[in-house]
Write a protein that holds these residues in place. Structure first.
Motif, PDB file in Angstrom:
ATOM      1  N   ILE A  21     -12.045 -27.646   6.727  1.00  0.00           N
ATOM      2  CA  ILE A  21     -12.683 -28.798   6.110  1.00  0.00           C
ATOM      3  C   ILE A  21     -11.972 -30.087   6.419  1.00  0.00           C
ATOM      4  CG2 ILE A  21     -12.503 -27.273   4.173  1.00  0.00           C
ATOM      5  CD1 ILE A  21     -11.796 -29.739   2.655  1.00  0.00           C
ATOM      6  N   VAL A  22     -12.549 -31.151   5.962  1.00  0.00           N
ATOM      7  CA  VAL A  22     -11.997 -32.446   6.272  1.00  0.00           C
ATOM      8  C   VAL A  22     -12.502 -33.532   5.360  1.00  0.00           C
ATOM      9  CG1 VAL A  22     -11.203 -33.355   8.443  1.00  0.00           C
ATOM     10  CG2 VAL A  22     -13.021 -31.701   8.394  1.00  0.00           C
ATOM     11  N   LEU A  23     -12.084 -34.758   5.700  1.00  0.00           N
ATOM     12  CA  LEU A  23     -12.426 -35.899   4.875  1.00  0.00           C
ATOM     13  C   LEU A  23     -12.793 -37.094   5.712  1.00  0.00           C
ATOM     14  CD1 LEU A  23      -9.219 -35.205   3.044  1.00  0.00           C
ATOM     15  CD2 LEU A  23     -11.423 -34.979   1.975  1.00  0.00           C
ATOM     16  N   GLY A 248     -13.203 -43.709   5.290  1.00  0.00           N
ATOM     17  CA  GLY A 248     -14.408 -43.006   5.712  1.00  0.00           C
ATOM     18  C   GLY A 248     -14.377 -42.519   7.138  1.00  0.00           C
ATOM     19  N   ILE A 249     -13.416 -41.668   7.466  1.00  0.00           N
ATOM     20  CA  ILE A 249     -13.331 -41.078   8.802  1.00  0.00           C
ATOM     21  C   ILE A 249     -13.562 -39.587   8.662  1.00  0.00           C
ATOM     22  CG2 ILE A 249     -11.871 -40.687  10.825  1.00  0.00           C
ATOM     23  CD1 ILE A 249     -10.281 -43.183   9.923  1.00  0.00           C
ATOM     24  N   ASN A 250     -14.680 -39.117   9.161  1.00  0.00           N
ATOM     25  CA  ASN A 250     -15.013 -37.702   9.034  1.00  0.00           C
ATOM     26  C   ASN A 250     -14.153 -36.900   9.997  1.00  0.00           C
ATOM     27  OD1 ASN A 250     -16.301 -35.105   9.316  1.00  0.00           O
ATOM     28  ND2 ASN A 250     -18.039 -36.003   8.239  1.00  0.00           N
ATOM     29  N   THR A 251     -13.314 -36.031   9.456  1.00  0.00           N
ATOM     30  CA  THR A 251     -12.394 -35.313  10.331  1.00  0.00           C
ATOM     31  C   THR A 251     -13.044 -34.124  11.024  1.00  0.00           C
ATOM     32  OG1 THR A 251     -11.588 -34.087   8.411  1.00  0.00           O
ATOM     33  CG2 THR A 251     -10.334 -36.014   9.067  1.00  0.00           C
ATOM     34  N   PHE A 252     -14.289 -33.834  10.706  1.00  0.00           N
ATOM     35  CA  PHE A 252     -15.022 -32.865  11.497  1.00  0.00           C
ATOM     36  C   PHE A 252     -15.477 -33.508  12.805  1.00  0.00           C
ATOM     37  CE2 PHE A 252     -16.029 -30.803   7.308  1.00  0.00           C
ATOM     38  CZ  PHE A 252     -15.379 -29.614   7.580  1.00  0.00           C
ATOM     39  N   THR A 253     -15.963 -34.739  12.710  1.00  0.00           N
ATOM     40  CA  THR A 253     -16.605 -35.378  13.856  1.00  0.00           C
ATOM     41  C   THR A 253     -15.896 -36.637  14.320  1.00  0.00           C
ATOM     42  OG1 THR A 253     -18.020 -36.729  12.435  1.00  0.00           O
ATOM     43  CG2 THR A 253     -18.831 -34.526  13.024  1.00  0.00           C
ATOM     44  N   GLU A 254     -14.935 -37.141  13.526  1.00  0.00           N
ATOM     45  CA  GLU A 254     -14.261 -38.417  13.770  1.00  0.00           C
ATOM     46  C   GLU A 254     -15.214 -39.607  13.638  1.00  0.00           C
ATOM     47  OE1 GLU A 254     -11.054 -38.897  13.998  1.00  0.00           O
ATOM     48  OE2 GLU A 254     -10.688 -36.751  13.825  1.00  0.00           O
ATOM     49  N   MET A 282     -18.992 -35.729  -0.861  1.00  0.00           N
ATOM     50  CA  MET A 282     -19.586 -36.973  -0.395  1.00  0.00           C
ATOM     51  C   MET A 282     -20.922 -37.197  -1.106  1.00  0.00           C
ATOM     52  SD  MET A 282     -18.686 -36.334   3.630  1.00  0.00           S
ATOM     53  CE  MET A 282     -20.006 -37.424   4.202  1.00  0.00           C
ATOM     54  N   LYS A 283     -21.454 -38.399  -0.955  1.00  0.00           N
ATOM     55  CA  LYS A 283     -22.699 -38.762  -1.628  1.00  0.00           C
ATOM     56  C   LYS A 283     -23.843 -37.833  -1.234  1.00  0.00           C
ATOM     57  CE  LYS A 283     -25.755 -42.712  -2.489  1.00  0.00           C
ATOM     58  NZ  LYS A 283     -26.015 -44.148  -2.209  1.00  0.00           N
ATOM     59  N   ASP A 284     -23.846 -37.374   0.018  1.00  0.00           N
ATOM     60  CA  ASP A 284     -24.929 -36.508   0.485  1.00  0.00           C
ATOM     61  C   ASP A 284     -24.702 -35.036   0.147  1.00  0.00           C
ATOM     62  OD1 ASP A 284     -22.969 -35.702   2.254  1.00  0.00           O
ATOM     63  OD2 ASP A 284     -24.022 -36.310   4.069  1.00  0.00           O
ATOM     64  N   GLY A 285     -23.622 -34.747  -0.600  1.00  0.00           N
ATOM     65  CA  GLY A 285     -23.355 -33.374  -1.005  1.00  0.00           C
ATOM     66  C   GLY A 285     -22.410 -32.619  -0.094  1.00  0.00           C
ATOM     67  N   THR A 286     -22.022 -33.225   1.031  1.00  0.00           N
ATOM     68  CA  THR A 286     -21.069 -32.574   1.928  1.00  0.00           C
ATOM     69  C   THR A 286     -19.717 -32.456   1.232  1.00  0.00           C
ATOM     70  OG1 THR A 286     -22.181 -33.506   3.867  1.00  0.00           O
ATOM     71  CG2 THR A 286     -19.930 -32.681   4.177  1.00  0.00           C
ATOM     72  N   ARG A 287     -19.142 -31.274   1.262  1.00  0.00           N
ATOM     73  CA  ARG A 287     -17.875 -31.036   0.564  1.00  0.00           C
ATOM     74  C   ARG A 287     -16.701 -31.212   1.508  1.00  0.00           C
ATOM     75  NH1 ARG A 287     -21.189 -26.377  -1.874  1.00  0.00           N
ATOM     76  NH2 ARG A 287     -21.867 -27.273  -3.868  1.00  0.00           N
ATOM     77  N   GLN A 288     -15.635 -31.801   0.974  1.00  0.00           N
ATOM     78  CA  GLN A 288     -14.486 -32.176   1.781  1.00  0.00           C
ATOM     79  C   GLN A 288     -13.195 -31.614   1.182  1.00  0.00           C
ATOM     80  OE1 GLN A 288     -15.121 -35.040   4.638  1.00  0.00           O
ATOM     81  NE2 GLN A 288     -16.562 -33.375   4.323  1.00  0.00           N
TER      82      GLN A 288
END
Length: 301
Positions: A21-23, A248-254, A282-288
């Motif tokens: 997972i990531v953030l 706000g840097i998604n560590t799955f996708t950068e 996250m707001k869209d429900g994605t868990r980090q």
């Protein structure tokens, strides 16, 4: 089997216990874009904060749907620091609303005052990380940090004048506080249970804290850690929290995304004192999830 993200934080690639997972985060639209970094250095025992404060205050009603709030934070060290940097964040009903940072060089005192809008009844929580970076000869770098926080309940009803309070005094205020706290806590508990389930985390192995609990350990060690370990652990936590949650840097996708709407994070510290997890939705429900190893630091004799 861990993949290093930076000096102190790691991306979970695969474990029998967790799922990778990531953030992430992005600059906030209503607030100034922020791209500086927080870097943790060993604690400077010769520096202390003479003052560290955060405040929230209801200003006025703008129209039938909105009102304005004052948000301020300030701190002062006993000696000038090469870099003074205070970062404050606000949550509205347990959801990330925004962040503000003030950064100065060779200063003792730092202060920021701003306003933002709210609507309907709600609870606002503000937390500030006050940071000082010290540079000495022979490339020696040290740091000091402090925490402060504040909260405010706002009652906005068509049946009564707009009002606010920090601690309830009347029966009506006590009822409003209980209702808001119950709704917010139930939602945060629901989010946490989903995070624990998705990442296969055994709650019984961890001590669980809200991010808003951390200022309570500014002077008191976290369970199982000494004062030096607590200082280092919380300093490194903010280093990663700022990079991923606030920017706000998604560590799955950068890729970047707006962190506004993220849930109030929970910090899970393993009872064996080896690591902690920062989890949120996250707001869209994605868990980090963010994993941080805890280094042993010898307590002063």
């Amino acid at each position: 089997m861990l993949k290093k993200i930076n000096k102190h934080f790691y991306k979970i690639v695969f474990l029998a216990f967790f799922t990778a997972i990531v953030l992430s985060f992005t600059p906030l639209s209503p607030w100034r874009a922020m791209n500086e970094v927080f870097i943790f250095f060993p604690e400077d025992d010769n520096v202390y904060f003479k003052e560290a404060r955060t405040s929230l205050e209801l200003l006025s009603k703008k129209d039938d749907d909105e009102y304005s709030l004052r948000w301020a934070f300030a701190s002062e060290t006993n000696k000038p620091a090469f870099l003074r940097k205070d970062m404050s964040i606000v949550f509205e009903n347990g959801v990330f609303k925004g962040a503000k940072m003030q950064s100065l060089q060779e200063q003792l005192f730092i202060e920021e005052i701003t306003t933002f809008d709210g609507e309907d009844s709600g609870r606002y929580d503000a937390l500030t990380f006050h940071h000082a970076e010290l540079h000495y000869e022979k490339d020696i770098y040290k740091s000091k940090h402090a925490w402060s926080k504040d909260h405010l309940y706002v009652s906005d009803s068509p049946l009564a004048p707009l009002s606010s309070f920090k601690e309830p005094l009347s029966a009506q205020e006590k009822e409003s506080q209980q209702l808001l706290d119950t709704i917010i806590n139930q939602q945060l508990d629901y989010v946490l249970e989903g995070l624990l389930e998705e990442f296969h985390i055994n709650r019984e192995e961890y001590d669980v804290y809200s991010l808003l609990d951390l200022p309570d350990y500014a002077q008191t060690p976290l369970p199982g850690l000494n004062e030096k370990e607590t200082f280092a652990t919380l300093g490194r936590l903010w280093e990663g929290f700022y990079r991923y949650y606030i920017l706000g840097i998604n560590t799955f996708t950068e890729e970047t995304y707006s962190p506004i709407g993220n849930s109030l994070p929970h910090v899970l510290i393993h009872q064996d004192g080896t690591h902690l997890l920062l989890v949120y939705e996250m707001k869209d429900g994605t868990r980090q999830q963010l994993l941080q190893m805890i280094d042993e630091v010898e307590a002063p004799s």
